[in-house]
Design an enzyme around this catalytic site. Structure first.
Site: not given
Ligand SMILES: Cc1cc2nc3c(=O)[nH]c(=O)nc-3n(C[C@H](O)[C@H](O)[C@H](O)COP(=O)(O)O)c2cc1C
Ligand code: SF4
Length: 648
Positions: A182, A325
């Site tokens: 962004y 997630r």
């Molecule tokens: C559906 C979705 C929407 C996301 N939207 C944002 C967001 O609005 N701002 C942001 O900084 N990161 C966003 N992310 C990234 C998450 O904050 C996070 O960094 C990323 O999912 C990795 O972490 P995890 O492995 O615990 O999911 C988004 C991730 C997902 C899955």
């Molecule tokens: S849709 Fe898949 S990657 Fe996203 S939160 Fe659910 S299980 Fe995790």
């Protein structure tokens, strides 16, 4: 290097349950729900009931900090997808106030992420040319307008005004989104910032915009208001990518203005999914490297499992653990981990469905394993007043979810499965390389069905009489789907088989294999066979592999496949199968033989509901759920199971 754990030698190590002081506020534990765009806002970016329910559930789940998703400081130019929150008008304050209140009600700090989409903005969504430091398009994006210094100054003020609104709405603080692709992240990166004025050049210049934003936000809010930013600790996949040492410099430059720093990453090209790692803790070294150079607390992210998270906190490698997630998949994760009930955590399977549906397809997010996302109130677990005897036939995702919920709600449930184990398409999908991430979900269902008092009978041959003998009040038929067998000569030869038989090793593949169909299943079977030393050719009539999958899932599948010596024939049809292999017709009409000792039919699936038709004649109330009436993703099957699980 900074000594971050001066107390470690004299006091016990911190744990995930340890409180933390940020300014004059106490965070009750180390769990953070990071910002994740949901697409639940109105088209104009205002708060909706679905958004309130979604965030209240995440706060109730026990995290110490809940960061509300990307919220733009400039609508519509600053949004990158539809239905994103806004904080650029006082009209947004009442809705944001409700949002802050439902989060704080559960003892979590409420933080609002403020963002400007920059060159991730899309004219097809907001009707406006995107903006950026330089006129360089994002991968696959439009050429943006390079911002003038006056325009930068206006955006700086917009961040300040939005922070003031966040504080008026009752938020405890704001996180500036300067990560991923962004606006503020593009200023920090040489990939996108070729400016020659004070906002370009060295990392000092490239971080000036962000520092001005933070300063303005500080001046626009009270001393109590928390302020931090999310940065890319480093970037990958481009010669000009931000290096880790630049990420460290950036962190040092912004540290004087912030109360914490959240560390993510960004990737280009084949590395574009690096910020959604599959491997637990893959991004932790980056957060740790930032922590080594700043005194402000560090928020780490990236598929952090309880074990990795606990170690990261106790070893002072990070101060907070963001579960992204995983808290979509199960909002109660923090509470369950803190109370030692990890068996009860519904695991995220790292499938990208949420990210693909949200960010890429421009729809509200959903989750493959949690049908209640955005429907938390509707799907509240209410014990039944009229317990009934339900027989669920088929222990795939639809049957498992229905049986789990019905059992928990007090119905008497018997679950029947023809295979010797539960899982259905889940069990099959968990076999190929890289698919271990599905196994915890099967273990979860297994444990939960026991807790829900569901009687499971595996290896049963179910027919009409078997079901009649059980005397059910209701039958839920979740018989799944069967392989489509194409109508081509030779298809019933002895060396022709199906993905399920290959994956369950019911057939011994030859040294060469032709896979008819390059959907996701075909790609995964190809990987599986290649791993066993089989020389594989995929024959696919379309112009790209795995096109039915979401874009991120397809990117990952193709990346895995490209790392292997698998031959892929696109725009090529299999016209017959001979004892020597598959006869194919290429786009120009040429026919040739692809030699193969084994031919695998991966041409998709169709409903398998013959038994259901038979059961209808018993007069017992019966319903089809899952793939047996509409073959689809795990998500559609789980959603069907949830619907019936709550409805009966
Ligand atoms: C559906 C979705 C929407 C996301 N939207 C944002 C967001 O609005 N701002 C942001 O900084 N990161 C966003 N992310 C990234 C998450 O904050 C996070 O960094 C990323 O999912 C990795 O972490 P995890 O492995 O615990 O999911 C988004 C991730 C997902 C899955
Ligand atoms: S849709 Fe898949 S990657 Fe996203 S939160 Fe659910 S299980 Fe995790």
């Amino acid at each position: 290097m900074i000594d971050h754990c001066p107390t470690m030698r004299t006091t016990p190590a911190s744990t995930l349950a340890s409180p933390f002081r940020l300014r004059n506020k106490t965070v009750k534990n180390r769990f953070v729900v990071p910002a994740m765009g949901t697409g639940f806002a109105t088209a104009d970016g205002f708060v909706t009931p679905a958004l309130l329910d979604y965030y209240e559930a995440r706060a109730r789940g026990g995290a110490g900090i809940v960061i509300v998703e990307t919220t733009t400081v400039e609508f519509p130019r600053g949004i990158h997808a539809s239905n994103k929150l806004v904080a650029d008008t006082d009209l947004a304050i009442p809705g944001l106030a409700e949002l802050a209140s439902v989060i704080k009600r559960h003892g979590a700090l409420a933080i609002l992420q403020l963002n400007h989409a920059g060159r991730m903005g899309k004219t097809r969504i907001n009707g406006i040319q995107p903006v950026a430091p330089s006129a360089i398009a994002a991968p696959g994006g439009q050429i943006p307008k390079a911002l003038t210094q006056n325009e930068i100054a206006l955006i700086v003020q917009r961040f300040g005004a939005a922070a003031r609104r966040a504080e008026m709405a009752g938020f405890d603080g704001s996180e500036v989104h300067a990560a991923h692709g962004y606006l503020l992240a593009t200023f920090a990166s040489l990939c996108s910032n070729k400016r020659e004025d004070k906002y370009g050049g060295t990392i000092e210049g490239r971080s000036l915009f962000l520092r001005e934003v933070l300063q303005n936000m500080r001046h626009s809010t009270s001393d109590e208001f928390l302020l931090w930013c999310r940065i890319n600790g480093r970037e990958y996949g481009n010669d000009d990518a931000l290096t880790l040492s630049e990420g460290q410099e950036l962190a040092k430059l912004v540290a004087p203005y912030i109360d914490a720093i959240s560390v993510s990453v960004r990737g280009y090209g084949s590395q574009s999914l690096v910020n959604y790692p599959d491997a637990p803790g893959a991004l932790l070294p980056v957060a740790e490297a930032i922590k080594q150079v700043v005194k402000v607390p560090v928020i780490a992210v990236g598929r952090l499992s309880p074990e990795v998270a606990n170690r990261a906190i106790s070893e002072c490698r990070a101060d907070f653990i963001a579960l992204g997630r995983q808290t979509i998949a199960d909002p109660d994760t923090p509470n369950l981990i803190l109370s030692g009930r990890t068996d009860d955590v519904r695991p995220c399977i790292a499938c990208f469905y949420c990210a693909d549906w949200g960010a890429k397809l421009d729809r509200p997010i959903g989750c493959q394993v949690n049908a209640a996302v955005g429907k938390e109130r509707i799907y509240e677990l209410i014990p039944t007043a009229h317990p009934r005897h339900v027989v669920v036939i088929g222990a795939g995702p639809a049957g498992l979810e229905a049986a789990r919920l019905l059992g928990l709600r007090g119905h008497r449930v018997i679950l029947l499965e023809k295979e010797p184990h539960i899982g259905g398409q889940l069990a099959q999908a968990a076999i190929p390389p890289h698919k271990d991430r599905l196994k915890p979900l099967i273990r979860y269902f297994s444990a939960q069905l026991q807790k829900a008092n569901v009687e499971i009978r595996t290896s049963v041959t179910v027919d009409r009489q078997y079901v009649l003998d059980l005397k059910p009040d209701i039958i839920l038929y979740a018989g799944g789907a069967k392989q489509i067998v194409p109508n081509i000569p030779g298809v019933d030869s002895h060396h022709v088989t199906t993905p399920i038989d290959v994956l369950y090793e019911r057939v011994q593949p030859g040294k060469t294999a032709a896979i008819i169909g390059g959907g996701l299943t075909g790609c995964e079977v190809a990987e599986h066979l290649d791993q066993q030393g089989v020389k594989v050719t995929i024959i696919h009539p379309h112009d790209g592999l795995a096109k039915e999958a979401g874009s991120s899932e397809r990117t990952r599948a193709i990346a895995h496949l490209s790392a292997r010596p698998v031959t892929v024939l696109l725009r090529t049809r299999c016209v017959s199968i001979s004892p020597e292999g598959a006869v194919v017709r290429e786009a120009d009409g040429t026919e040739r033989l692809i030699k193969a000792e084994t031919v695998v039919l991966a041409c998709g699936v169709e409903p398998d509901n013959a038994l259901y038709q038979d059961l209808l004649e018993t007069g017992i109330e019966a319903h089809m759920i899952g793939d047996c009436w509409r073959p689809g993703l795990i998500a559609t099957a789980v959603a069907d199971g949830a619907r019936w699980g709550h409805m009966l």
